[in-house]
Write a protein that holds these residues in place. Structure first.
Motif, PDB file in Angstrom:
ATOM      1  N   MET A 138      -3.803   5.650  -6.518  1.00  0.00           N
ATOM      2  CA  MET A 138      -2.663   6.307  -5.916  1.00  0.00           C
ATOM      3  C   MET A 138      -2.228   5.533  -4.676  1.00  0.00           C
ATOM      4  N   SER A 139      -0.905   5.273  -4.533  1.00  0.00           N
ATOM      5  CA  SER A 139      -0.395   4.512  -3.408  1.00  0.00           C
ATOM      6  C   SER A 139      -0.439   5.344  -2.136  1.00  0.00           C
ATOM      7  N   LEU A 140      -0.718   4.673  -1.013  1.00  0.00           N
ATOM      8  CA  LEU A 140      -0.696   5.353   0.268  1.00  0.00           C
ATOM      9  C   LEU A 140       0.731   5.626   0.703  1.00  0.00           C
ATOM     10  N   TYR A 141       1.665   4.827   0.207  1.00  0.00           N
ATOM     11  CA  TYR A 141       3.065   4.962   0.574  1.00  0.00           C
ATOM     12  C   TYR A 141       3.926   5.053  -0.683  1.00  0.00           C
ATOM     13  N   THR A 142       5.098   5.617  -0.532  1.00  0.00           N
ATOM     14  CA  THR A 142       6.058   5.617  -1.617  1.00  0.00           C
ATOM     15  C   THR A 142       6.737   4.257  -1.665  1.00  0.00           C
ATOM     16  N   ALA A 143       7.464   4.002  -2.736  1.00  0.00           N
ATOM     17  CA  ALA A 143       8.191   2.734  -2.859  1.00  0.00           C
ATOM     18  C   ALA A 143       9.172   2.571  -1.705  1.00  0.00           C
ATOM     19  N   GLN A 144       9.823   3.661  -1.333  1.00  0.00           N
ATOM     20  CA  GLN A 144      10.789   3.603  -0.228  1.00  0.00           C
ATOM     21  C   GLN A 144      10.099   3.257   1.086  1.00  0.00           C
ATOM     22  N   GLU A 145       8.926   3.809   1.307  1.00  0.00           N
ATOM     23  CA  GLU A 145       8.181   3.518   2.539  1.00  0.00           C
ATOM     24  C   GLU A 145       7.677   2.083   2.560  1.00  0.00           C
ATOM     25  N   TYR A 146       7.229   1.581   1.413  1.00  0.00           N
ATOM     26  CA  TYR A 146       6.818   0.178   1.342  1.00  0.00           C
ATOM     27  C   TYR A 146       7.989  -0.746   1.664  1.00  0.00           C
ATOM     28  N   CYS A 147       9.136  -0.439   1.104  1.00  0.00           N
ATOM     29  CA  CYS A 147      10.316  -1.264   1.367  1.00  0.00           C
ATOM     30  C   CYS A 147      10.661  -1.261   2.852  1.00  0.00           C
ATOM     31  N   THR A 196      10.108 -12.055 -13.867  1.00  0.00           N
ATOM     32  CA  THR A 196      11.293 -11.376 -14.394  1.00  0.00           C
ATOM     33  C   THR A 196      11.540 -10.087 -13.625  1.00  0.00           C
ATOM     34  N   SER A 197      10.477  -9.319 -13.399  1.00  0.00           N
ATOM     35  CA  SER A 197      10.632  -8.078 -12.639  1.00  0.00           C
ATOM     36  C   SER A 197      10.970  -8.366 -11.181  1.00  0.00           C
ATOM     37  N   PHE A 198      10.443  -9.456 -10.645  1.00  0.00           N
ATOM     38  CA  PHE A 198      10.749  -9.829  -9.259  1.00  0.00           C
ATOM     39  C   PHE A 198      12.246 -10.035  -9.085  1.00  0.00           C
ATOM     40  N   TRP A 199      12.853 -10.755 -10.025  1.00  0.00           N
ATOM     41  CA  TRP A 199      14.269 -11.108  -9.886  1.00  0.00           C
ATOM     42  C   TRP A 199      15.220 -10.052 -10.437  1.00  0.00           C
ATOM     43  N   ALA A 259       7.114   2.349 -10.266  1.00  0.00           N
ATOM     44  CA  ALA A 259       6.524   1.550 -11.346  1.00  0.00           C
ATOM     45  C   ALA A 259       6.282   0.123 -10.883  1.00  0.00           C
ATOM     46  N   TYR A 260       7.201  -0.406 -10.096  1.00  0.00           N
ATOM     47  CA  TYR A 260       7.066  -1.766  -9.560  1.00  0.00           C
ATOM     48  C   TYR A 260       5.847  -1.842  -8.633  1.00  0.00           C
TER      49      TYR A 260
END
Length: 284
Positions: free
Chosen positions: A1-10, A73-76, A83-84
């Protein structure tokens, strides 16, 4: 489980809508070049003997090339969503499981950065904006991989330490011994102390040997834990001998400024046993 959400990581790595837009705008030109970039990466990295040992066959390499194609491919093309994030963390876990050292991973990151920047120049798209966006996105990816790598490694070490927990052995009527293997952290040191003191109280032992020849790292915290165990044993009337002091450990302890006058040490288990026999009057 991630400590942060995708938005928080960004947010942590300044990956904004602008970043995504810059990456997306370059993607149509980058995507057709991915096979060449990946081929060049493996051609260069396989010259590294420490890297090549992780690849057993050409078929294995081809499979990894396919995985790398999916990664880039997912990077670009992919949005930075949950999911990322999960996919990047999975990569770090895989690296930890196969034992790929982080320095080799970093070498790979540096090489890919070099290859992509060369590609930007060749395609005439090496703008400040694209380079900045690429670096921000790459910083995020590296952090995700390394964080999950370290988390997996710590879990493995914890499991190994628990598996290597050794009960205090009674060598003679008045002599106890405990060999320690692996990493000592605060919790494990506390568990060791409780076990040792309980055994001393139960057996009324006069000598306790703590062998640290199998301890992987000795730092200030570890040294202090060892001293506390020795002092606590002495308060119960039991002489504590620390054995397995290697030259490297001895140098580390001195550099850390540990007061060695408070502990009794021997270089080997054999020497510690000889001292224990003398102290207890055991004749063999």
């Amino acid at each position: 489980m991630s400590l942060y959400t995708a938005q928080e990581y960004c947010a942590r790595f300044y990956v904004t809508d602008w970043t995504i837009a810059q990456i997306g705008a370059a993607a149509p030109k980058i995507m057709p070049e991915l096979p060449k970039i990946i081929e060049a990466f493996y051609e260069e990295m396989l010259k590294h003997p420490d890297f090549s040992q992780y690849f057993s066959s050409q078929q294995h390499i081809q499979r990894l090339e396919g995985l790398h194609k999916g990664y880039w491919t997912s990077f670009w093309q992919a949005a930075v969503d949950e999911a990322y994030i999960t996919d990047r963390k999975r990569i770090g876990e895989v690296h930890a499981r196969i034992g790929l050292p982080l320095d080799l991973y970093y070498d790979g990151v540096v090489l890919f950065n070099h290859l992509f920047k060369q590609l930007f120049e060749r395609l005439g798209i090496a703008s400040y904006e694209l380079l900045s966006a690429y670096s921000q996105r790459q910083d995020l990816d590296v952090a995700l991989v390394v964080d999950s790598y370290n988390a997996m490694t710590n879990e493995v070490l914890k499991a190994q330490n628990e598996a290597l927990s050794t009960p205090v052995a009674q060598l003679w009527d008045d002599i106890l011994m405990l060999p320690i293997v692996g990493i000592i952290d605060s919790k494990r040191a506390q568990d060791i102390m409780q076990t040792v003191l309980s055994k001393i109280g139960e057996t009324q032992a006069k000598v306790f040997i703590l062998d640290i020849s199998g301890v992987a790292v000795v730092d200030t915290a570890v040294a202090n834990h060892i001293i506390k165990i020795s002092k606590a044993a002495r308060l119960m009337g039991c002489h504590c001998i620390i054995s397995g002091i290697s030259p490297a450990v001895a140098q580390t302890v001195v550099e850390l400024g540990v007061n060695t006058e408070e502990i009794s040490t021997r270089g080997s288990m054999k020497d510690a046993l000889s001292t224990a026999y003398e102290l207890t009057g055991v004749k063999l």
